[in-house]
Design a protein around this motif. Structure first.
Motif, PDB file in Angstrom:
ATOM      1  N   THR A   1     -19.497 -13.102  23.838  1.00 11.84           N
ATOM      2  CA  THR A   1     -20.894 -13.510  23.603  1.00 11.84           C
ATOM      3  C   THR A   1     -21.027 -15.022  23.463  1.00 11.84           C
ATOM      4  OG1 THR A   1     -20.651 -13.218  21.207  1.00 11.84           O
ATOM      5  CG2 THR A   1     -21.431 -11.321  22.473  1.00 11.84           C
ATOM      6  N   ALA A   2     -19.920 -15.705  23.191  1.00 12.91           N
ATOM      7  CA  ALA A   2     -19.984 -17.171  23.056  1.00 12.91           C
ATOM      8  C   ALA A   2     -20.460 -17.825  24.341  1.00 12.91           C
ATOM      9  CB  ALA A   2     -18.610 -17.718  22.675  1.00 12.91           C
ATOM     10  N   ARG A   3     -20.286 -17.141  25.476  1.00  6.87           N
ATOM     11  CA  ARG A   3     -20.667 -17.743  26.763  1.00  6.87           C
ATOM     12  C   ARG A   3     -22.167 -17.649  27.029  1.00  6.87           C
ATOM     13  NH1 ARG A   3     -15.868 -14.887  28.318  1.00  6.87           N
ATOM     14  NH2 ARG A   3     -17.138 -13.202  29.229  1.00  6.87           N
ATOM     15  N   ASN A   4     -22.836 -16.595  26.468  1.00  8.64           N
ATOM     16  CA  ASN A   4     -24.252 -16.413  26.843  1.00  8.64           C
ATOM     17  C   ASN A   4     -25.170 -16.042  25.682  1.00  8.64           C
ATOM     18  OD1 ASN A   4     -23.490 -13.776  26.373  1.00  8.64           O
ATOM     19  ND2 ASN A   4     -23.223 -13.292  28.554  1.00  8.64           N
ATOM     20  N   ASP A   5     -24.618 -15.878  24.480  1.00  9.74           N
ATOM     21  CA  ASP A   5     -25.464 -15.484  23.349  1.00  9.74           C
ATOM     22  C   ASP A   5     -24.960 -16.168  22.072  1.00  9.74           C
ATOM     23  OD1 ASP A   5     -27.156 -14.321  21.529  1.00  9.74           O
ATOM     24  OD2 ASP A   5     -26.833 -12.247  22.231  1.00  9.74           O
ATOM     25  N   PRO A   6     -25.198 -17.469  21.933  1.00  7.61           N
ATOM     26  CA  PRO A   6     -24.688 -18.201  20.768  1.00  7.61           C
ATOM     27  C   PRO A   6     -25.246 -17.683  19.445  1.00  7.61           C
ATOM     28  CG  PRO A   6     -26.204 -19.555  22.056  1.00  7.61           C
ATOM     29  CD  PRO A   6     -25.914 -18.346  22.879  1.00  7.61           C
ATOM     30  N   ALA A   7     -26.472 -17.142  19.439  1.00 11.83           N
ATOM     31  CA  ALA A   7     -27.049 -16.642  18.185  1.00 11.83           C
ATOM     32  C   ALA A   7     -26.272 -15.426  17.686  1.00 11.83           C
ATOM     33  CB  ALA A   7     -28.521 -16.293  18.386  1.00 11.83           C
ATOM     34  N   ALA A   8     -25.967 -14.495  18.594  1.00  8.92           N
ATOM     35  CA  ALA A   8     -25.197 -13.315  18.197  1.00  8.92           C
ATOM     36  C   ALA A   8     -23.792 -13.715  17.758  1.00  8.92           C
ATOM     37  CB  ALA A   8     -25.128 -12.318  19.354  1.00  8.92           C
ATOM     38  N   THR A   9     -23.217 -14.695  18.447  1.00  6.02           N
ATOM     39  CA  THR A   9     -21.879 -15.170  18.098  1.00  6.02           C
ATOM     40  C   THR A   9     -21.871 -15.790  16.705  1.00  6.02           C
ATOM     41  OG1 THR A   9     -21.506 -15.636  20.440  1.00  6.02           O
ATOM     42  CG2 THR A   9     -19.940 -16.593  18.874  1.00  6.02           C
ATOM     43  N   ALA A  10     -22.938 -16.579  16.411  1.00  7.75           N
ATOM     44  CA  ALA A  10     -23.044 -17.195  15.084  1.00  7.75           C
ATOM     45  C   ALA A  10     -23.120 -16.129  14.004  1.00  7.75           C
ATOM     46  CB  ALA A  10     -24.273 -18.104  15.038  1.00  7.75           C
ATOM     47  N   ASN A  11     -23.908 -15.083  14.243  1.00  9.46           N
ATOM     48  CA  ASN A  11     -24.023 -14.002  13.265  1.00  9.46           C
ATOM     49  C   ASN A  11     -22.665 -13.329  13.036  1.00  9.46           C
ATOM     50  OD1 ASN A  11     -26.724 -14.458  13.011  1.00  9.46           O
ATOM     51  ND2 ASN A  11     -27.400 -12.560  13.997  1.00  9.46           N
ATOM     52  N   THR A  12     -21.994 -13.008  14.144  1.00  8.37           N
ATOM     53  CA  THR A  12     -20.711 -12.303  14.034  1.00  8.37           C
ATOM     54  C   THR A  12     -19.695 -13.122  13.254  1.00  8.37           C
ATOM     55  OG1 THR A  12     -21.085 -11.163  16.142  1.00  8.37           O
ATOM     56  CG2 THR A  12     -18.804 -11.310  15.359  1.00  8.37           C
ATOM     57  N   LEU A  13     -19.549 -14.379  13.622  1.00 11.09           N
ATOM     58  CA  LEU A  13     -18.516 -15.198  12.983  1.00 11.09           C
ATOM     59  C   LEU A  13     -18.875 -15.527  11.538  1.00 11.09           C
ATOM     60  CD1 LEU A  13     -17.472 -17.539  15.939  1.00 11.09           C
ATOM     61  CD2 LEU A  13     -16.288 -15.522  15.049  1.00 11.09           C
ATOM     62  N   TRP A  14     -20.154 -15.719  11.262  1.00 17.40           N
ATOM     63  CA  TRP A  14     -20.525 -15.977   9.859  1.00 17.40           C
ATOM     64  C   TRP A  14     -20.230 -14.739   9.004  1.00 17.40           C
ATOM     65  CZ3 TRP A  14     -23.626 -13.807   6.187  1.00 17.40           C
ATOM     66  CH2 TRP A  14     -23.778 -14.559   5.000  1.00 17.40           C
ATOM     67  N   VAL A  15     -20.570 -13.564   9.508  1.00 25.13           N
ATOM     68  CA  VAL A  15     -20.283 -12.336   8.766  1.00 25.13           C
ATOM     69  C   VAL A  15     -18.786 -12.200   8.534  1.00 25.13           C
ATOM     70  CG1 VAL A  15     -20.266  -9.806   8.947  1.00 25.13           C
ATOM     71  CG2 VAL A  15     -22.364 -11.075   9.436  1.00 25.13           C
TER      72      VAL A  15
END
Length: 560
Positions: free
Chosen positions: A466-480
């Motif tokens: 998701t880091a390639r096309n969805d930075p918002a979802a990636t941010a949520n995942t990694l913050w969690v």
């Protein structure tokens, strides 16, 4: 309101190095418990020390051709180094050779004597004509009359745990000469245990929070009837009797050593410049825990409580969470046959936290357990490295790659992310409940289950994709995931203190890992977006399979 917790830990004889059986028997559990309560902000005092007056000391001294004090000095110093390197966090680890200890022991002796709980009588004791002396308990061996163990001692049988007197042994022999001693009468001082029979039985029946093995053993022992026991011996090494005319006798070590919990508390207070600071830990609403091996149960659930009850004004134990025994490679651990893994040897070759983890995961809480080098390597690689360490390294590496090494700013969390945080909160409560009840294996299991859940979450969310096309979802995942790892840092701190400190720094926090105590939530304040993270580094090292082969070979050579 903070609680006050007293932790007394069994006093090891200073006659040889520590081995894994010692650590699994009581010392690691006590340290985990102490660290947990300190994190909760409770007032904790954990004490113990080297038992320097037992006959194992004099036996070792005779074998080595040195004085008992030389033996004590050597091994007490080694104990202190082992505790430091293994992370066993005593508030005071002293010895039974201090003036303070002597004074406290003699005070309790005289007080019990004044109240009629100590009296003199003659007792039959073994006398060796070859050695020309009365033989202290561990100088004799014979067959236990209760379980037929052929290597019973004159004070206790290691196999069945029953206390013994030398004359109880069948086919008794002197350990030094090998001859059969003559049983002669000798005058000694006795503790009137029989006076406490009903009082202790009523008290024990109320202790429903005790482990079943401790409660059942103690209750059966009391129901069999208490017998008065001699508390002096014909020795010249030990605490002198505070009574004139008995210069050739000393206070028996089993009576003296348990008083060390009290004397160490007083010594700790004096060292801190507050001579009365020990008193709150021995009265009021303090809960006193005694961490011991199962061979020490009667001394801590019957004899020490009887002494405390007779003395008056001091709390009886709240809990005695005694562990069972640790075997080694499927065989009973034996120091006399060198069938043991010695703590100083382990620490020369390996890090402390993998051992703390392995013993915690296999702790003999309710039944004997086994130390296996192959299982040690497997658990290190499959659980510490692959489950926990790999989770941390993956998350930190992805965060560095996708967010320039800073904690990302999450947005509206999806159901899966909220569920992951909820599982972390549930794990935190489960670990808290288990540690509070001295269920250490269960507590570690809950924490490691959370790590497994986090691994499943990252595999499902695929932040590397998701880091390639969805930075918002990636941010949520990694913050969690960073928040969950922060939770694991706290949950595993009592078990893995060195790794938790390292992880605390890898998460970008200042200070030490204990700074925020026993707390975690999934707020932005707890894992601040924008916090800079240092370069990722592995928490644990993978061990080659050859390690187990080499250690087994070393063990075989040592046991030959």
């Amino acid at each position: 309101m903070p609680e006050r917790i007293f932790i007394g830990v069994a006093w090891p004889y200073a006659n040889g190095p520590l081995h894994m059986g010692h650590i699994a028997g009581c010392y690691l559990a006590a340290d985990i418990f102490a660290r947990y309560h300190r994190l909760k902000g409770n007032d904790v005092l954990m004490v113990s020390g080297s038992d320097q007056h037992g006959t194992p000391i004099t036996l070792r001294a005779e074998q080595d051709g040195v004085s008992p004090q030389e033996v004590v000095d050597r091994y007490h110093s080694e104990f202190l180094q082992s505790w430091d390197r293994l992370g066993i966090s005593f508030d005071l680890f002293t010895t039974t050779g201090t003036d303070n200890h002597r004074e406290v022991v003699q005070d309790i002796f005289l007080s019990l004597q004044d109240k009629g709980y100590i009296y003199t009588d003659t007792t039959p004791l073994p006398y060796c004509h070859t050695c020309r002396r009365f033989l202290p308990d561990r100088y004799v061996k014979g067959t236990c009359p209760h379980c037929s163990n052929p290597d019973g001692r004159g004070d206790q049988c290691d196999q069945c745990g029953k206390p013994l007197n030398p004359e109880d042994l069948i086919d008794i022999r002197c350990r030094i000469s090998g001859d059969a001693p003559e049983i002669r009468d000798s005058e000694h001082f006795f503790l009137k245990l029989s006076s406490f029979q009903e009082q202790l039985l009523s008290w024990v029946k109320e202790q429903r929070h005790w482990r079943p093995n401790v409660l059942n053993f103690t209750q059966r022992y009391l129901e069999d009837g208490l017998k008065d026991r001699a508390i002096s011996r014909d020795l010249e090494w030990g605490v002198p009797l505070p009574v004139p005319g008995y210069d050739g006798k000393r206070i028996y070590v089993w009576f003296e050593a348990v008083i060390g919990y009290l004397s160490a508390s007083k010594e700790w207070a004096a060292l801190h410049g507050q001579p009365d600071a020990w008193e709150p830990f021995w009265g009021g609403d303090t809960r006193g825990y005694y961490f011991i091996g199962k061979d020490n149960i009667p001394f801590h659930t019957i004899i020490w409580p009887a002494m405390l009850a007779g003395y008056g004004g001091l709390d009886l134990p709240y809990d005695v969470p005694a562990n069972e025994f640790l075997n080694l490679e499927g065989r009973q651990l034996s120091t006399s046959r060198n069938w043991a893994v010695w703590v100083p040897d382990y620490l020369e070759r390996f890090e402390p936290d993998p051992l703390r983890y392995y013993i915690s995961a296999t702790m003999p809480e309710t039944s004997d357990s086994d130390f296996s080098w192959r299982d040690f390597v497997r658990r290190n690689n499959d659980e510490l490295v692959a489950t926990f360490g790999n989770l941390v390294h993956r998350v930190l590496t992805l965060t560095h790659r996708s967010f320039q090494g800073r904690v990302p700013q999450p947005g509206e969390l999806e159901d899966a992310s909220r569920e992951m945080l909820s599982k972390a909160q549930q794990a935190f409560s489960a670990v808290d409940d288990s540690l509070h009840a001295c269920h250490f294996r269960a507590a570690l299991g809950h924490a490691m289950s959370l790590a497994q859940e986090a691994n499943r979450y990252i595999d499902q969310r695929e932040p590397w994709r998701t880091a390639r096309n969805d930075p918002a979802a990636t941010a949520n995942t990694l913050w969690v995931l960073l928040s969950v790892i922060n939770c694991l840092k706290t949950l595993l701190n009592p078990f893995l203190p060195f790794s938790s400190e390292k992880l605390h720094a890898l998460l970008g926090f200042p200070g030490d890992a204990t700074g925020k105590g026993w707390s975690w939530d999934h707020s932005l304040e707890s894992m601040p977006p924008g916090q800079e993270l240092p370069a990722p580094a592995p928490l644990f090292s993978k061990l080659d399979d050859d390690v187990a082969t080499a250690e087994l070979a070393r063990l075989g050579q040592e046991s030959a």
